[in-house]
Design a protein around this motif. Structure first.
Motif, PDB file in Angstrom:
ATOM      1  N   GLU A 259      25.577  -7.965  10.858  1.00 12.57           N
ATOM      2  CA  GLU A 259      26.026  -7.603   9.514  1.00 12.57           C
ATOM      3  C   GLU A 259      27.352  -8.289   9.189  1.00 12.57           C
ATOM      4  OE1 GLU A 259      25.939  -3.611   8.343  1.00 12.57           O
ATOM      5  OE2 GLU A 259      23.963  -3.212   9.177  1.00 12.57           O
ATOM      6  N   PHE A 260      27.335  -8.982   8.065  1.00 10.00           N
ATOM      7  CA  PHE A 260      28.534  -9.595   7.537  1.00 10.00           C
ATOM      8  C   PHE A 260      28.909  -8.873   6.249  1.00 10.00           C
ATOM      9  CE2 PHE A 260      26.839 -12.929  10.166  1.00 10.00           C
ATOM     10  CZ  PHE A 260      27.951 -13.611  10.638  1.00 10.00           C
ATOM     11  N   THR A 261      30.182  -8.536   6.115  1.00  6.39           N
ATOM     12  CA  THR A 261      30.659  -8.010   4.849  1.00  6.39           C
ATOM     13  C   THR A 261      31.278  -9.172   4.104  1.00  6.39           C
ATOM     14  OG1 THR A 261      31.086  -5.844   5.801  1.00  6.39           O
ATOM     15  CG2 THR A 261      32.178  -6.356   3.729  1.00  6.39           C
ATOM     16  N   ARG A 262      30.585  -9.652   3.085  1.00 10.24           N
ATOM     17  CA  ARG A 262      31.028 -10.825   2.367  1.00 10.24           C
ATOM     18  C   ARG A 262      31.587 -10.446   1.006  1.00 10.24           C
ATOM     19  NH1 ARG A 262      31.997 -14.747   5.879  1.00 10.24           N
ATOM     20  NH2 ARG A 262      30.145 -15.465   7.001  1.00 10.24           N
ATOM     21  N   THR A 263      32.628 -11.117   0.620  1.00 10.22           N
ATOM     22  CA  THR A 263      33.200 -10.905  -0.696  1.00 10.22           C
ATOM     23  C   THR A 263      32.350 -11.621  -1.741  1.00 10.22           C
ATOM     24  OG1 THR A 263      34.551 -12.886  -0.553  1.00 10.22           O
ATOM     25  CG2 THR A 263      35.501 -10.825   0.320  1.00 10.22           C
ATOM     26  N   LEU A 264      32.554 -11.264  -2.986  1.00  9.57           N
ATOM     27  CA  LEU A 264      31.902 -11.987  -4.062  1.00  9.57           C
ATOM     28  C   LEU A 264      32.328 -13.452  -4.048  1.00  9.57           C
ATOM     29  CD1 LEU A 264      30.156 -12.062  -6.631  1.00  9.57           C
ATOM     30  CD2 LEU A 264      32.212 -11.437  -7.922  1.00  9.57           C
ATOM     31  N   GLU A 265      33.589 -13.702  -3.738  1.00  8.42           N
ATOM     32  CA  GLU A 265      34.060 -15.090  -3.678  1.00  8.42           C
ATOM     33  C   GLU A 265      33.253 -15.891  -2.666  1.00  8.42           C
ATOM     34  OE1 GLU A 265      38.254 -17.533  -3.405  1.00  8.42           O
ATOM     35  OE2 GLU A 265      38.041 -15.718  -2.184  1.00  8.42           O
TER      36      GLU A 265
ATOM     37  N   GLY B  71      40.758 -15.854 -10.997  1.00 10.54           N
ATOM     38  CA  GLY B  71      40.785 -16.283  -9.610  1.00 10.54           C
ATOM     39  C   GLY B  71      40.649 -15.102  -8.674  1.00 10.54           C
ATOM     40  N   PHE B  72      40.430 -15.406  -7.399  1.00 14.55           N
ATOM     41  CA  PHE B  72      40.239 -14.348  -6.410  1.00 14.55           C
ATOM     42  C   PHE B  72      41.499 -14.077  -5.589  1.00 14.55           C
ATOM     43  CE2 PHE B  72      35.893 -15.572  -7.294  1.00 14.55           C
ATOM     44  CZ  PHE B  72      35.216 -14.368  -7.255  1.00 14.55           C
ATOM     45  N   GLY B  73      42.405 -15.048  -5.520  1.00 14.61           N
ATOM     46  CA  GLY B  73      43.615 -14.834  -4.746  1.00 14.61           C
ATOM     47  C   GLY B  73      43.385 -15.020  -3.250  1.00 14.61           C
ATOM     48  N   PRO B  74      44.448 -14.880  -2.451  1.00 16.24           N
ATOM     49  CA  PRO B  74      44.329 -15.062  -1.007  1.00 16.24           C
ATOM     50  C   PRO B  74      43.497 -13.963  -0.356  1.00 16.24           C
ATOM     51  CG  PRO B  74      46.614 -15.197  -1.735  1.00 16.24           C
ATOM     52  CD  PRO B  74      45.828 -14.640  -2.865  1.00 16.24           C
ATOM     53  N   ASP B  75      42.876 -14.305   0.787  1.00 16.37           N
ATOM     54  CA  ASP B  75      42.118 -13.319   1.545  1.00 16.37           C
ATOM     55  C   ASP B  75      43.059 -12.533   2.458  1.00 16.37           C
ATOM     56  OD1 ASP B  75      42.744 -14.966   3.693  1.00 16.37           O
ATOM     57  OD2 ASP B  75      40.703 -15.738   3.936  1.00 16.37           O
ATOM     58  N   ARG B  76      42.483 -11.736   3.339  1.00 19.60           N
ATOM     59  CA  ARG B  76      43.316 -10.890   4.202  1.00 19.60           C
ATOM     60  C   ARG B  76      44.138 -11.686   5.203  1.00 19.60           C
ATOM     61  NH1 ARG B  76      40.425  -9.195   9.105  1.00 19.60           N
ATOM     62  NH2 ARG B  76      38.389 -10.216   9.214  1.00 19.60           N
ATOM     63  N   TYR B  77      43.820 -12.981   5.354  1.00 12.12           N
ATOM     64  CA  TYR B  77      44.605 -13.844   6.232  1.00 12.12           C
ATOM     65  C   TYR B  77      45.665 -14.613   5.455  1.00 12.12           C
ATOM     66  CZ  TYR B  77      40.612 -13.010   9.304  1.00 12.12           C
ATOM     67  OH  TYR B  77      39.622 -12.417  10.062  1.00 12.12           O
ATOM     68  N   GLY B  78      45.732 -14.362   4.145  1.00 13.04           N
ATOM     69  CA  GLY B  78      46.682 -15.082   3.311  1.00 13.04           C
ATOM     70  C   GLY B  78      46.204 -16.457   2.898  1.00 13.04           C
ATOM     71  N   LEU B  79      44.903 -16.710   3.018  1.00 13.40           N
ATOM     72  CA  LEU B  79      44.339 -18.016   2.713  1.00 13.40           C
ATOM     73  C   LEU B  79      43.498 -17.958   1.447  1.00 13.40           C
ATOM     74  CD1 LEU B  79      43.075 -18.955   6.302  1.00 13.40           C
ATOM     75  CD2 LEU B  79      45.208 -19.690   5.218  1.00 13.40           C
ATOM     76  N   THR B  80      43.641 -18.976   0.613  1.00 16.12           N
ATOM     77  CA  THR B  80      42.768 -19.103  -0.548  1.00 16.12           C
ATOM     78  C   THR B  80      41.486 -19.822  -0.133  1.00 16.12           C
ATOM     79  OG1 THR B  80      43.640 -21.272  -1.176  1.00 16.12           O
ATOM     80  CG2 THR B  80      44.781 -19.306  -2.034  1.00 16.12           C
ATOM     81  N   LEU B  81      40.534 -19.886  -1.059  1.00 15.76           N
ATOM     82  CA  LEU B  81      39.294 -20.604  -0.783  1.00 15.76           C
ATOM     83  C   LEU B  81      39.577 -22.056  -0.425  1.00 15.76           C
ATOM     84  CD1 LEU B  81      36.131 -20.529  -0.829  1.00 15.76           C
ATOM     85  CD2 LEU B  81      36.293 -21.304  -3.203  1.00 15.76           C
TER      86      LEU B  81
END
Length: 414
Positions: free
Chosen positions: A89-95, A348-358
């Motif tokens: 199971e992967f929990t994927r964001t809409l991004e 935009g979606f902004g940075p992820d939990r690691y502070g990284l953008t797409l």
């Protein structure tokens, strides 16, 4: 959910697998393996089960000739059981989801396919009242416009899963439906291929969905959703959406902007209210202007503020009959808008939990690959292949092996 699926893991496609469980949506891992023919292996217990099943099928009107044809060469597929048992199971964001199903390459392919089959899609729209770009988008999400239709024998796959028993009744129903398809002469066993869970053709119908909705659009006497010609499959998809309550001429949803301080507690699936209600609370189209009234609408903010927000209408629900996952429906809807000529999302979606953008994640993947650690296609979606590449790089560099991305790792990779 009648004949269609809402959820199952794996690249197994549309049509009625909500009964199976698993993650919503058509994609389990965004780095799914290439298609491969699973090989049957001897299994005396499976053979005994098939013998008993053939008796049950005969009692329900399946002729011996069909049974003999169907099971000639069929066998137990242990890889199908493995796939069913190991649905990570992967929990994927809409991004993440949109980065796969509605990326620029998929949009370009979709527009090319739309142009190639313009006349067919227009005729399907005229018959069923479902817009051509929406049908094309489902085709794109389900099988990459026919490139991933599945090559596993459906009789062997459904028989294996029925024998296994974890969801035996469901898959025995699929097997019985597959036999009736063969009995009718729409396809031969060697061409009846699909995913590991029995989803078939360009838009991935499972056998019971096929029985209920498949169309012979080209008039050749067969409902051939497997053919290189996608006409029957696309018409079948339109028929399904029409039966699910599609409203011609209305959108699935619209991207909107929220005013500062908006009460996000009003959002959520089933939060249907009049468009005037949302307008009174400051919602506007993301590109500016008042939201047009297409009937009662719910507000969805899948990745939370400040990510994209959508007002969704009755046609969102119609697509959800195909697959109930919110990301799936938005993915189909957004891809359909892009195929028709629309642009990317405004928010935009902004940075992820690691502070990284797409874009950061894409550069990280490209950097890993350039350093000799294959992270796959630099799409910005961090799946198992990227994790393995990070771990290999960290191990080689003498770093703590976490498999997690970071700004520091991105800086090291240049």
């Amino acid at each position: 959910m009648q004949a269609n699926r809402r959820a199952v893991l794996g690249w197994i496609g549309m049509a009625g697998l909500s009964a199976c469980g698993g993650l919503p949506g058509p994609i389990a891992s965004f780095e799914q393996p290439a298609q491969t023919q699973f090989r049957p292996v001897p299994n005396p217990a499976f053979d005994d089960w098939v013998a008993a099943f053939r008796g049950r099928a005969a009692a329900r009107g399946i002729p011996e000739a069909t049974l003999a044809q169907a099971f000639r060469g069929a066998g137990f597929l242990p890889d199908v059981i493995d796939r069913d048992r190991n649905q990570t199971e992967f929990t994927r964001t809409l991004e993440d989801y949109l980065a796969i199903v509605a990326n620029d390459e998929r949009v370009q392919t979709g527009r090319a396919k739309y142009a190639q089959f313009r006349d067919t899609l227009a005729a399907i729209e005229a018959r069923h009242g479902v817009e051509a770009h929406v049908v094309a988008a489902i085709w794109g999400v389900e099988s990459r416009f026919g490139a991933r239709r599945g090559d596993i024998p459906v009789i062997s796959a459904t028989a294996t899963l029925a024998f296994d028993g974890r969801r035996g009744a469901f898959f025995e129903d699929q097997l019985m439906a597959a036999l009736r398809i063969l009995q009718k002469g729409d396809i031969t066993p060697d061409r009846m291929t699909g995913s590991w869970a029995g989803a078939m053709g360009h838009t991935q119908f499972i056998p019971t969905s096929y029985q209920a909705y498949a169309q012979d659009f080209d008039g050749d006497g067969r409902r051939d959703i497997w053919s290189e010609d996608p006409s029957d499959a696309l018409a079948s998809t339109a028929a399904y959406l029409a039966r699910s309550g599609w409203q011609s001429g209305r959108p699935w949803g619209l991207e909107v902007s929220l005013p500062a301080g908006f009460d996000t507690g009003l959002a959520g699936r089933g939060s249907d209210r009049a468009v005037a209600f949302w307008a009174d609370r400051g919602l506007r189209l993301a590109g500016g202007g008042a939201v047009p009234d297409h009937g009662a609408a719910s507000l969805l903010i899948p990745d939370g503020v400040p990510g994209p927000a959508f007002l969704v209408f009755r046609n969102f629900t119609a697509i959800s009959r195909y697959n109930n996952a919110i990301n799936y429906v938005i993915g189909v809807g957004h891809l359909s808008d892009r195929i028709r000529g629309g642009g990317p999302l405004q928010a935009g979606f902004g940075p992820d939990r690691y502070g990284l953008t797409l874009e950061d994640r894409k550069r990280l993947q490209a950097g890993l690959t350039a350093a000799g650690f294959d992270a796959g296609t630099p799409d910005g979606v961090l799946g198992t292949k990227t994790t393995a590449a990070i771990e290999a790089y960290q191990r080689a560099a003498g770093l703590a092996v976490t498999g997690e991305p970071s700004q520091a790792l991105l800086s090291r990779l240049g």
